[in-house]
Scaffold this active site. Structure first.
Site, short mmCIF file in Angstrom:
data_model
loop_
_atom_site.label_atom_id
_atom_site.label_comp_id
_atom_site.label_asym_id
_atom_site.label_seq_id
_atom_site.Cartn_x
_atom_site.Cartn_y
_atom_site.Cartn_z
N ASN A 51 -2.99 -1.98 -13.59
CA ASN A 51 -3.43 -1.79 -12.21
C ASN A 51 -4.57 -2.57 -12.16
O ASN A 51 -4.90 -3.12 -11.05
CB ASN A 51 -3.74 -0.43 -11.90
CG ASN A 51 -2.57 0.46 -11.41
OD1 ASN A 51 -1.51 0.12 -11.36
ND2 ASN A 51 -2.67 1.93 -11.68
N PRO B 148 0.35 4.78 3.61
CA PRO B 148 -0.09 3.87 4.72
C PRO B 148 -0.91 2.51 4.20
O PRO B 148 -1.50 2.75 3.38
CB PRO B 148 -0.75 4.97 5.65
CG PRO B 148 -1.46 5.88 5.04
CD PRO B 148 -0.60 6.06 3.65
N CYS C 116 7.37 5.86 -0.25
CA CYS C 116 7.16 5.78 -1.65
C CYS C 116 7.34 7.28 -2.19
O CYS C 116 6.92 8.35 -1.63
CB CYS C 116 5.84 5.49 -1.68
SG CYS C 116 5.02 5.47 -3.54
N ASP D 274 -3.57 9.45 -11.37
CA ASP D 274 -2.47 8.97 -12.11
C ASP D 274 -2.53 9.53 -13.59
O ASP D 274 -1.62 9.28 -14.42
CB ASP D 274 -2.78 7.36 -12.42
CG ASP D 274 -2.71 6.51 -11.35
OD1 ASP D 274 -1.93 6.93 -10.26
OD2 ASP D 274 -3.13 5.21 -11.20
N ASP E 158 -3.09 1.30 6.57
CA ASP E 158 -3.92 1.03 7.87
C ASP E 158 -5.23 0.59 7.49
O ASP E 158 -5.92 -0.18 8.29
CB ASP E 158 -4.14 2.54 8.68
CG ASP E 158 -4.42 3.48 7.67
OD1 ASP E 158 -3.87 3.75 6.72
OD2 ASP E 158 -5.35 4.47 7.95
N LEU E 159 -5.67 1.14 6.19
CA LEU E 159 -7.12 0.64 5.76
C LEU E 159 -7.16 -0.85 5.39
O LEU E 159 -8.18 -1.69 5.65
CB LEU E 159 -7.85 1.58 4.60
CG LEU E 159 -7.75 3.16 5.04
CD1 LEU E 159 -7.99 3.95 3.89
CD2 LEU E 159 -8.93 3.24 6.20
N1 EPU Z 1 -4.57 5.34 2.00
C1 EPU Z 1 -4.71 5.33 3.41
N2 EPU Z 1 -4.61 4.27 4.09
C2 EPU Z 1 -4.41 2.92 3.29
C3 EPU Z 1 -4.49 2.95 1.84
C4 EPU Z 1 -4.38 4.15 1.29
O1 EPU Z 1 -4.61 6.37 3.89
O2 EPU Z 1 -4.26 2.04 3.93
C5 EPU Z 1 -4.83 6.66 1.07
C6 EPU Z 1 -3.34 6.70 0.22
O3 EPU Z 1 -2.12 7.34 0.84
C7 EPU Z 1 -3.88 7.59 -0.93
C8 EPU Z 1 -5.41 7.50 -0.84
O4 EPU Z 1 -5.74 6.51 0.41
O5 EPU Z 1 -4.00 9.08 -0.20
C9 EPU Z 1 -5.63 6.63 -2.04
O6 EPU Z 1 -4.83 5.35 -2.07
P1 EPU Z 1 -5.22 4.18 -2.77
O7 EPU Z 1 -4.95 2.95 -1.47
O8 EPU Z 1 -6.40 3.96 -3.34
O9 EPU Z 1 -3.94 3.66 -3.56
P2 EPU Z 1 -3.43 2.25 -4.17
O10 EPU Z 1 -4.33 1.12 -4.10
O11 EPU Z 1 -2.25 1.90 -3.19
C10 EPU Z 1 -3.70 2.50 -6.74
C11 EPU Z 1 -3.01 2.43 -7.70
C12 EPU Z 1 -2.27 3.73 -7.83
C13 EPU Z 1 -3.29 4.82 -7.64
C14 EPU Z 1 -4.10 4.76 -6.66
C15 EPU Z 1 -5.09 5.93 -6.57
C16 EPU Z 1 -2.55 0.16 -8.30
C17 EPU Z 1 -1.48 -0.78 -8.51
N3 EPU Z 1 -2.19 1.36 -7.63
O12 EPU Z 1 -2.99 2.40 -5.43
O13 EPU Z 1 -1.47 3.75 -9.11
O14 EPU Z 1 -2.41 5.98 -8.04
O15 EPU Z 1 -4.81 3.41 -6.73
O16 EPU Z 1 -5.95 6.03 -7.72
O17 EPU Z 1 -3.59 -0.07 -8.46
C18 EPU Z 1 0.18 4.20 -10.66
O18 EPU Z 1 -0.38 3.37 -11.38
O19 EPU Z 1 1.09 5.02 -11.09
C19 EPU Z 1 -0.17 4.32 -9.29
C20 EPU Z 1 0.24 4.92 -8.31
#
Ligand code: EPU
Length: 425
Positions: free
Chosen positions: A23, A121, A115, A310, A123-124
């Site tokens: 990650n 989403p 997913c 995770d 959106d952020l």
């Molecule tokens: N979220 C929103 N809007 C957005 C983005 C996220 O509502 O625009 C929500 C998500 O739905 C979730 C929360 O915010 O409820 C946190 O999500 P985040 O954006 O932090 O997740 P991510 O950046 O897409 C990374 C890791 C994930 C890990 C999450 C949380 C990578 C490539 N992926 O995902 O890793 O679970 O952070 O720590 O870094 C894994 O390795 O198995 C994995 C899924």
């Protein structure tokens, strides 16, 4: 499709090296798009997600060389259209948006689809990019992001209903490094992988302060240069093997190339459950073994430095055979409990309701054919299989190959009785 056959009951012993973080590698690889000079990145794990990212970079015009864990990338002549055929395979592809818009003033990237771990989403991500001057349209399933009059630093609050966003923070940070003026990200994610990306960008000449806290400040610069960077250890791979040691090792397994400060959540909960976790003085190696009086406990996932989502599935697998009642709540991805139905098929007693699993520890699980559903759920099934009676056949191993480098070889090195059966794609 490959399968993993696990004969339960082996006692684990010995040592392994933990790989570089998947990650952390993904956004760092994407950030190589920010310069026309060569970047050299070491300890990139050889897993399918990093391979997809390198395929995307090649399709965008980068020259990519890879040997063992070292990747060299030169993004001298790049294009702004990320190809759907590769992007659709991996959600983290969206982290090319920030670098492309910063470098070229335009990016076209497919909207990520559904997913299995829940609604995810973006959106952020879009809010952050819009705040600094990007216009975003959707066309034929693609997001077309343009910054005709350039990107301009702003104050942006990225807090969402489930807390901060890791890749959303990364995307905004990568876009803002080449913007005019200063960007401040409030409610930023402070995961170690965000810090590693900021370190990488700063080594290219960016001016980022505050990474690792909830407020990150990025002073825009006009260009970035080449660099040489080593990716941090994979704290989730390390945590997964720490759980393996707690479940299946009496003498202790030793994990090298870890960072104690990045494993606090898993360490605290393993100790609370009665297991033995001992770090070396410098905190780069850890020995983990099963305690004599294991007991269930309660876990609630939270953004860093809380307990990582995770690691939720792996602890749930451990609690399946831990005496007492354990409660595991996932506040970040409340739907991320697909592993529980498969664990129940192996004899576990887990009820899932509304983002929370209630686990009554049973004496033992029994081996069964099971189906991996996502990366961490598959890891949970492997862990359960290590101590189950008989043989477990884990199908759809490609899920685990997305994020665990050579998991079968590492398990064999620790004395587990596992065998990868290769199948056709
Ligand atoms: N979220 C929103 N809007 C957005 C983005 C996220 O509502 O625009 C929500 C998500 O739905 C979730 C929360 O915010 O409820 C946190 O999500 P985040 O954006 O932090 O997740 P991510 O950046 O897409 C990374 C890791 C994930 C890990 C999450 C949380 C990578 C490539 N992926 O995902 O890793 O679970 O952070 O720590 O870094 C894994 O390795 O198995 C994995 C899924």
């Amino acid at each position: 499709m490959d399968k993993l056959i696990v004969h339960g009951g082996s006692k684990l012993t010995g040592s392994i090296n933990i790989s570089g973080s998947k990650n952390a590698s993904l956004p760092i690889l994407a950030a190589s798009l920010l310069t026309d000079q060569q970047v050299i990145i070491e300890r990139v794990p050889d897993v399918s997600d990093t391979n997809y990212m390198l395929q995307i970079l090649s399709a965008l015009g980068c020259e990519v060389e890879r040997y063992s864990g070292t990747v060299k990338i030169t993004a001298a002549n790049i294009i702004s259209e990320a190809p759907y055929e590769i992007v659709r395979k991996m959600r983290a592809s969206i982290c090319v948006m920030g670098p492309l818009i910063a470098r070229l003033g335009r990016a076209s990237v497919s909207m990520p689809g559904g997913c299995v771990i829940g609604d995810r989403p973006i959106d952020l991500h879009l809010k952050g990019l819009k705040a600094i001057g990007a216009q975003i349209d959707t066309e034929g399933g693609n997001m077309i992001i343009e910054a005709g009059s350039g990107l301009k630093g702003q104050h942006v609050d990225l807090r969402g209903k489930h807390g901060p966003t890791v890749l959303g923070t990364d995307n905004l940070m990568m876009a803002a490094v080449l913007a005019q003026g200063t960007t401040t990200i409030e409610s930023a994610a402070c995961e170690p992988e965000v810090v590693d990306l900021a370190d990488f960008l700063n080594s290219m000449g960016a001016k980022i302060t505050g990474a690792g806290t909830r407020q990150i400040t990025i002073e825009g610069v006009t260009s970035l240069g080449g660099t040489h960077h080593t990716v941090i250890p994979d704290r989730i791979e390390a945590g997964t093997f720490m759980v393996a040691g707690s479940m299946a090792s009496e003498s202790g397994i030793i994990l090298n190339r870890v960072r104690k400060d990045q494993l606090l959540g898993a360490t605290e909960k393993l100790r609370e459950s009665g297991h033995l976790v001992r770090f070396s003085d410098c905190g780069t190696s850890v020995s983990v073994s099963r305690g004599d009086t294991a007991k269930g406990c309660q876990i609630t996932t939270a953004p860093h430095p809380g307990f990582p989502t995770d690691m939720q599935a792996q602890f749930t697998a451990m609690f399946a055979t831990t005496p007492g009642i354990s409660i595991v709540e996932d506040t970040i991805f409340p739907q991320r409990f697909m592993h529980c139905a498969e664990l129940n098929r192996m004899g576990a007693d887990i009820q899932v309701d509304n983002g929370r699993a209630i686990i009554h520890g049973v004496t033992s699980l029994s081996g069964a054919p099971v189906m991996a559903s996502d990366l961490r759920a598959s890891a949970a099934l492997v862990l359960a299989a290590l101590t189950a009676d008989g043989v477990t056949e884990i199908n759809r191993l490609y899920h685990i190959d997305r994020g665990y480098e050579m998991i079968d070889e590492k398990l064999l090195q620790l004395g587990a009785n596992v065998e990868r059966q290769r199948g056709s794609a």
